[in-house]
Design an enzyme around this catalytic site. Structure first.
Site, PDB file in Angstrom:
ATOM      1  CD  GLU A 170      -2.763  -1.342   2.605  1.00  8.24           C
ATOM      2  OE1 GLU A 170      -2.519  -0.245   3.276  1.00  8.24           O
ATOM      3  OE2 GLU A 170      -3.636  -1.899   2.552  1.00  8.24           O
ATOM      4  N   PRO A 171       0.387   2.434  -0.258  1.00  8.14           N
ATOM      5  CG  PRO A 171      -1.009   3.943  -1.207  1.00  8.14           C
ATOM      6  CD  PRO A 171      -1.089   2.678  -0.673  1.00  8.14           C
TER       7      PRO A 171
ATOM      8  CD  GLU B 265       6.117 -11.712  -4.002  1.00  9.81           C
ATOM      9  OE1 GLU B 265       5.353 -12.170  -2.860  1.00  9.81           O
ATOM     10  OE2 GLU B 265       6.153 -10.567  -4.343  1.00  9.81           O
TER      11      GLU B 265
ATOM     12  CG  HIS C 181      28.545  -5.286 -23.493  1.00 10.06           C
ATOM     13  ND1 HIS C 181      28.465  -6.017 -22.305  1.00 10.06           N
ATOM     14  CD2 HIS C 181      28.129  -5.802 -24.491  1.00 10.06           C
ATOM     15  CE1 HIS C 181      28.046  -7.201 -22.673  1.00 10.06           C
ATOM     16  NE2 HIS C 181      27.791  -7.216 -24.115  1.00 10.06           N
TER      17      HIS C 181
ATOM     18  N   GLY D 160       9.327  -8.053  -3.415  1.00 13.13           N
ATOM     19  CA  GLY D 160       9.016  -9.067  -2.783  1.00 13.13           C
ATOM     20  C   GLY D 160       9.715  -9.178  -1.282  1.00 13.13           C
TER      21      GLY D 160
HETATM   22  C1  FAD Z   1       8.202  -2.680  -9.782  1.00 14.48           C
HETATM   23  C2  FAD Z   1       7.568  -3.246  -8.726  1.00 14.48           C
HETATM   24  C3  FAD Z   1       6.770  -4.331  -8.758  1.00 14.48           C
HETATM   25  C4  FAD Z   1       6.070  -4.664  -7.377  1.00 14.48           C
HETATM   26  N1  FAD Z   1       5.150  -5.553  -7.412  1.00 14.48           N
HETATM   27  C5  FAD Z   1       4.201  -5.768  -6.216  1.00 14.48           C
HETATM   28  C6  FAD Z   1       3.283  -6.845  -6.539  1.00 14.48           C
HETATM   29  O1  FAD Z   1       2.848  -7.103  -7.522  1.00 14.48           O
HETATM   30  N2  FAD Z   1       2.455  -6.817  -5.335  1.00 14.48           N
HETATM   31  C7  FAD Z   1       2.674  -6.184  -3.992  1.00 14.48           C
HETATM   32  O2  FAD Z   1       2.073  -6.311  -2.987  1.00 14.48           O
HETATM   33  N3  FAD Z   1       3.863  -5.384  -4.087  1.00 14.48           N
HETATM   34  C8  FAD Z   1       4.541  -5.124  -5.024  1.00 14.48           C
HETATM   35  N4  FAD Z   1       5.675  -4.245  -5.084  1.00 14.48           N
HETATM   36  C9  FAD Z   1       6.000  -3.747  -3.720  1.00 14.48           C
HETATM   37  C10 FAD Z   1       7.141  -4.323  -3.232  1.00 14.48           C
HETATM   38  O3  FAD Z   1       7.136  -5.539  -2.540  1.00 14.48           O
HETATM   39  C11 FAD Z   1       7.947  -3.277  -2.072  1.00 14.48           C
HETATM   40  O4  FAD Z   1       8.215  -1.970  -2.749  1.00 14.48           O
HETATM   41  C12 FAD Z   1       8.784  -3.831  -1.096  1.00 14.48           C
HETATM   42  O5  FAD Z   1       8.191  -4.743  -0.245  1.00 14.48           O
HETATM   43  C13 FAD Z   1       9.379  -2.582  -0.133  1.00 14.48           C
HETATM   44  O6  FAD Z   1       8.432  -1.870   0.276  1.00 14.48           O
HETATM   45  P1  FAD Z   1       8.337  -0.212   0.325  1.00 14.48           P
HETATM   46  O7  FAD Z   1       8.449   0.062  -1.136  1.00 14.48           O
HETATM   47  O8  FAD Z   1       7.153   0.025   0.984  1.00 14.48           O
HETATM   48  O9  FAD Z   1       9.422   0.091   0.949  1.00 14.48           O
HETATM   49  P2  FAD Z   1       9.685   0.602   2.527  1.00 14.48           P
HETATM   50  O10 FAD Z   1       9.200  -0.442   3.430  1.00 14.48           O
HETATM   51  O11 FAD Z   1       9.116   1.698   2.796  1.00 14.48           O
HETATM   52  O12 FAD Z   1      11.139   0.683   2.831  1.00 14.48           O
HETATM   53  C14 FAD Z   1      12.132   1.670   2.620  1.00 14.48           C
HETATM   54  C15 FAD Z   1      13.346   1.189   3.089  1.00 14.48           C
HETATM   55  O13 FAD Z   1      13.533   0.938   4.371  1.00 14.48           O
HETATM   56  C16 FAD Z   1      13.864  -0.201   4.541  1.00 14.48           C
HETATM   57  N5  FAD Z   1      13.345  -0.798   5.760  1.00 14.48           N
HETATM   58  C17 FAD Z   1      12.269  -1.032   6.003  1.00 14.48           C
HETATM   59  N6  FAD Z   1      12.025  -2.016   6.977  1.00 14.48           N
HETATM   60  C18 FAD Z   1      13.078  -2.297   7.424  1.00 14.48           C
HETATM   61  C19 FAD Z   1      13.637  -2.931   8.721  1.00 14.48           C
HETATM   62  N7  FAD Z   1      12.814  -3.519   9.459  1.00 14.48           N
HETATM   63  N8  FAD Z   1      14.859  -2.875   8.695  1.00 14.48           N
HETATM   64  C20 FAD Z   1      15.747  -2.446   8.042  1.00 14.48           C
HETATM   65  N9  FAD Z   1      15.334  -1.825   7.027  1.00 14.48           N
HETATM   66  C21 FAD Z   1      14.295  -1.526   6.721  1.00 14.48           C
HETATM   67  C22 FAD Z   1      13.713  -1.102   3.372  1.00 14.48           C
HETATM   68  O14 FAD Z   1      14.806  -2.134   3.182  1.00 14.48           O
HETATM   69  C23 FAD Z   1      13.935   0.110   2.327  1.00 14.48           C
HETATM   70  O15 FAD Z   1      15.331   0.413   1.876  1.00 14.48           O
HETATM   71  C24 FAD Z   1       6.386  -4.149  -6.209  1.00 14.48           C
HETATM   72  C25 FAD Z   1       7.248  -3.011  -6.171  1.00 14.48           C
HETATM   73  C26 FAD Z   1       8.208  -2.630  -7.303  1.00 14.48           C
HETATM   74  C27 FAD Z   1       9.034  -1.404  -7.166  1.00 14.48           C
END
Ligand code: FAD
Length: 383
Positions: free
Chosen positions: A132-133, A246, A342, A367
């Site tokens: 989610e956002p 996944e 390359h 994932g």
């Molecule tokens: C191209 C793409 C396709 C995707 N497809 C899907 C999909 O089909 N379905 C779906 O549900 N999701 C999907 N996602 C979402 C993806 O799984 C999430 O982006 C990912 O899990 C990270 O969550 P976030 O983006 O909210 O980052 P955040 O959780 O906000 O994390 C931001 C940073 O904080 C760090 N962080 C967070 N928690 C901790 C912790 N406990 N300890 C240390 N560091 C931490 C993270 O490692 C990261 O570097 C997709 C994302 C992308 C970019």
């Protein structure tokens, strides 16, 4: 562990050849065009894949699947690298595994009939809606709600980054059905023709551009309670179990992409000359690539170890997290070097390595991030 490890046999070999041929002939020729267009004809191709039996490798035969195991799935996911387009690979694996593996595991016969069997036939496309956002890594904090009303759930909220989100017929959706925290989450099977569901922005992204990653909105969407997947408020556990498939797919994708990138680089190293000799003969590169080939093999064997654990029926979380972490992070180094090798051509989109470089940046994020993998490994190792 089986006596021959990995347990590849002639059946796997035949199956691999079929998948590779399909990828080489049907998918790879379009790799540039689909990436540029920001879409690919998923519906059409899934129907063709269905005819070859590729969409239901692990699905029980009574739902149209092949009833095979994770080793065949691994062979499939490895060979998909020959599509040379990670957007296509992601779109496919989300459909066949990441969004639907959990239905095969915990779905009712009716749910399998309504959602899984049409996916296997290429008639329905699946997406997985967890992120989610306001909550990605912190899955326990999702806020999309599903309120019970009569025989229905009424769903309100938003999801983001959802792969196949704009083209899916149904979404394996994580919703809040109870109290705050992990114990108030459920999974539901959400048909996308439900009133109140809208696909918002298709996100403009660095890589995997052929497949959409979409923002989704749910406004008073009514679905029947029979679409509850697994137990009420038990969704967090189901999501964590599903994450293993996944993440394993992520590790296999990483290994596949690294192998392709190395193969291309080694070929290029024989063709391109500088200072009177093929660039592959410079010792600095021979040593670098020798290290990479060794590490890729280690990533592959670690991934196979995770596959074996998955097949054993024991909890594979530690091994899968290690494989995903190692392959995803290694891919960043290997593919960086393959591009560097390359020279200027590496920066030009005509060469596969440019796209692979962009595409594979997703691996340590999607994932479950590499940081989250380390947290899991740490916790499971008693730290
Ligand atoms: C191209 C793409 C396709 C995707 N497809 C899907 C999909 O089909 N379905 C779906 O549900 N999701 C999907 N996602 C979402 C993806 O799984 C999430 O982006 C990912 O899990 C990270 O969550 P976030 O983006 O909210 O980052 P955040 O959780 O906000 O994390 C931001 C940073 O904080 C760090 N962080 C967070 N928690 C901790 C912790 N406990 N300890 C240390 N560091 C931490 C993270 O490692 C990261 O570097 C997709 C994302 C992308 C970019």
């Amino acid at each position: 562990m089986p006596t021959t490890f990995p347990p590849w046999n002639d059946d796997h070999k035949m199956f691999r050849n079929m998948v590779r041929q399909f990828c080489n002939e049907r998918l790879a020729p379009h790799r540039h065009d689909w990436d540029k267009a920001g879409e690919w004809p998923a519906r059409e191709v899934f129907q063709e894949m269905a005819e070859l039996g590729l969409l239901g490798i692990r699905v029980e035969e009574e739902y149209g699947g092949m009833g095979l195991d994770w080793w065949f799935n691994t062979a499939f996911a490895e060979e998909l690298a020959h599509a040379r387009n990670a957007g296509v690979v992601m779109s496919t694996l989300v459909n066949t595994d990441m969004a639907t593996g959990v239905i095969g595991e915990i779905g009712t016969p009716e749910q399998k009939e309504e959602f899984l069997a049409p996916m296997v036939r290429g008639e329905k496309i699946a997406a997985l809606g967890v992120t989610e956002p306001g909550a990605g890594s912190d899955v326990a904090n999702i806020s999309t709600t599903a309120r019970m009303d009569g025989d229905d759930f009424v769903i309100n909220g938003a999801k983001t980054y959802i792969t196949n989100g704009a083209i899916a017929d149904f979404i394996t959706l994580a919703v809040r059905t109870g109290d705050p925290g992990f114990a108030g989450i459920s999974l539901v099977l959400f048909p996308t023709n439900t009133k109140g569901f809208t696909v918002g922005k298709k996100l403009d992204k660095l890589g995997t551009r052929s497949v959409d990653s979409s923002e989704l909105a749910f406004e008073d969407c009514r679905i029947p309670q029979r679409n509850l997947l697994g137990s009420l408020n038990g969704g967090f556990i189901h999501i964590m179990q599903n994450f293993q498939g996944e993440r394993l797919c992520g590790a296999i994708m990483g290994v596949g992409a690294m192998e392709m990138a190395m193969e291309d680089a080694l070929r290029y190293g024989k063709e391109r000359e500088a200072f009177g000799r093929p660039i592959g003969k410079f010792q600095v590169w021979r040593h670098k690539f020798a290290e990479h080939l060794t590490a890729i093999k280690a990533a592959k064997m670690l991934t196979y170890h995770a596959v074996d654990k998955m097949e054993s029926g024991d909890d594979p979380t530690l091994e899968v997290s290690m494989a995903k972490l190692y392959a995803a992070d290694l891919a960043q180094k290997v593919i960086y070097d393959c591009l560097q090798f390359h020279g200027g051509y590496g920066f030009i989109e005509e060469y596969d390595i440019a796209r692979t470089y962009r595409d594979m940046r997703l691996l340590p994020i999607g994932g479950g991030t590499s940081e989250v993998m380390k947290e899991i490994i740490g916790k499971l190792s008693g730290m």
